[in-house]
Design a protein around this motif. Structure first.
Motif, short mmCIF file in Angstrom:
data_model
loop_
_atom_site.label_atom_id
_atom_site.label_comp_id
_atom_site.label_asym_id
_atom_site.label_seq_id
_atom_site.Cartn_x
_atom_site.Cartn_y
_atom_site.Cartn_z
N SER A 221 -7.73 -4.89 3.74
CA SER A 221 -7.60 -3.72 3.02
C SER A 221 -8.75 -2.73 2.98
N PRO A 222 -8.48 -1.49 3.51
CA PRO A 222 -10.02 -0.60 3.51
C PRO A 222 -10.38 -0.30 2.31
N ALA A 223 -9.25 -0.15 1.33
CA ALA A 223 -10.02 0.31 0.02
C ALA A 223 -10.73 -0.93 -0.86
N GLN B 47 -7.23 4.29 -3.41
CA GLN B 47 -8.87 4.17 -3.50
C GLN B 47 -9.70 4.16 -2.58
N HIS B 48 -8.83 4.20 -1.21
CA HIS B 48 -9.69 4.56 0.04
C HIS B 48 -10.07 5.73 0.06
N LEU B 49 -9.17 6.74 0.64
CA LEU B 49 -9.46 8.26 0.61
C LEU B 49 -8.57 9.02 0.09
N GLY B 50 -7.78 8.62 -0.88
CA GLY B 50 -7.04 9.67 -1.62
C GLY B 50 -5.69 9.95 -1.38
N CYS B 51 -5.08 9.11 -0.44
CA CYS B 51 -3.64 9.60 -0.10
C CYS B 51 -2.75 9.33 -1.45
N VAL B 52 -1.81 10.13 -1.44
CA VAL B 52 -0.67 9.96 -2.86
C VAL B 52 0.43 9.74 -2.23
FE1 FES Z 1 -4.89 5.03 1.69
FE2 FES Z 1 -6.79 5.28 3.46
S1 FES Z 1 -6.05 6.56 2.03
S2 FES Z 1 -5.66 3.57 3.10
#
Ligand code: FES
Length: 348
Positions: A220-222, A151-156
């Motif tokens: 947590s950045p998210a 939910q931060h920048l969309g990593c999967v």
């Molecule tokens: Fe997961 Fe930034 S996309 S911490």
């Protein structure tokens, strides 16, 4: 739009994602197309009217049961990382973790949607909505699913990964997590964390994917919870996904109004926006007339919740309720069927 602090211009977003090597992640977990759900082409236009009722299948096309996932989790090595079980829902290319927690009941920690997700201890005996709490060989298990899109920048996955108890990844140690340093309380949760290697977001599966924003050793950045996928079983213990928790966050990449979380009916319309529907069953007229969710360790349990397909507002056509299907894959260990490293059959 430009004034919104969460808004990321499309060129920058694409550059970031490519720079983070997410296309590699997509290849590893099975051809998931990152940009597709990071930048939905038809944002704001729901693909379906309602969440799909989707049967979870193994790569050979056999529907999986609670016993299947419990046995897989129990037989798999956990020294470094639990095998990642992932399935797409509610649309294609939207991965979710399927998590099995042994000997614990996941309950509802939230107070109310309007008050956010303050860190309160679970006080209710009721299992969280949409989890399967079951008993196998005398041991209780919680089976739950949460979004695999950070939910931060969309990593999967595998950058966003589930790490079970005491298998602290190196990256988490860097930000201060430790198991049992002398004179220092253990910080790593007993049931592990969903940890994002991209920038260190942390989510606690015991709290249904609730964000640990500022509760871990590092922030947590998210600032959103992982959306929770609602699970149920039929009378044969086969597992189905039937929605997303309406009091949880919208899938990040679906935020039509990225100024904050939305709740209620807007969650459904936003989470069904962009992308492509998962495939339907080969036999669309065969669907369970009743399902159960919550505490199914005893049919007489007050926490056992029967669900009727007619009450769920599911998609239907002239033949009746449409049964969708989605494939559960793993990137390690022996999973039922022949894992080919691809979720491409989700579009067949
Ligand atoms: Fe997961 Fe930034 S996309 S911490």
């Amino acid at each position: 739009m430009a004034s919104d602090k969460n808004y990321i211009p499309e060129p920058e977003k694409r550059a970031f994602l490519k720079g983070a090597g997410l296309s590699i992640a997509a290849l590893m977990i099975g051809g998931l197309s990152m940009e597709r759900y990071v930048v939905p082409k038809d944002r704001g236009v729901p693909v379906m009217d309602n969440f799909p009722l989707a049967a979870l299948e193994d790569p050979s096309g056999t529907r999986i049961t609670t016993t299947d996932v419990i046995n897989y989790a129990a037989a798999s090595p956990s020294s470094t990382s639990s095998p990642i079980l992932v399935f797409n829902y509610p649309l294609q290319d939207e991965p979710n973790f399927l998590i099995v927690l042994k000997g614990v009941k996941v309950t509802t920690p939230k107070t109310s949607p309007s008050s956010g997700y303050a860190p309160v201890s679970p006080s209710s005996n009721a299992p969280m909505d949409g989890i399967i709490y079951t008993n196998y060989n005398g041991i209780n298990y919680s089976i739950l699913a949460v979004s695999g899109i950070c939910q931060h920048l969309g990593c999967v996955p595998p950058f966003l990964d589930y790490h079970p108890g005491k298998s602290i990844p190196f990256e988490s140690k860097l930000i201060g997590y430790q198991a049992n340093a002398p004179g220092t309380p253990a910080q790593w949760p007993d049931y592990g964390l969903i940890y994002c290697k991209c920038h260190g977001s942390q989510y606690n599966p015991l709290w249904g994917g609730r964000n640990l924003y500022n509760n871990g050793p590092a922030s947590s950045p998210a600032n959103h919870s992982l959306p929770q996928i609602m699970l149920a079983t039929d009378s044969s213990n086969r597992i189905y996904a039937y929605g997303i928790n309406s009091t949880n966050a919208v899938i990040r990449t679906h935020l039509q109004f990225p100024g904050g979380e939305t709740y209620g009916s807007q969650v459904k319309s936003e989470d069904l926006t962009g992308g492509t529907a998962i495939r339907t069953s080969r036999t669309p007229t065969v669907y369970p007339s009743t399902m159960q969710t919550g505490d199914i360790t005893s049919i007489s349990s007050p926490n056992y919740t029967p669900l009727t397909t007619s009450s769920l507002g599911l998609n239907s056509n002239s033949s009746g309720i449409i049964l969708y299907r989605t494939t559960v894959v793993s990137n390690e260990g022996t999973w039922k069927g022949s894992f080919s490293g691809s979720t491409s059959n989700n579009s067949s």
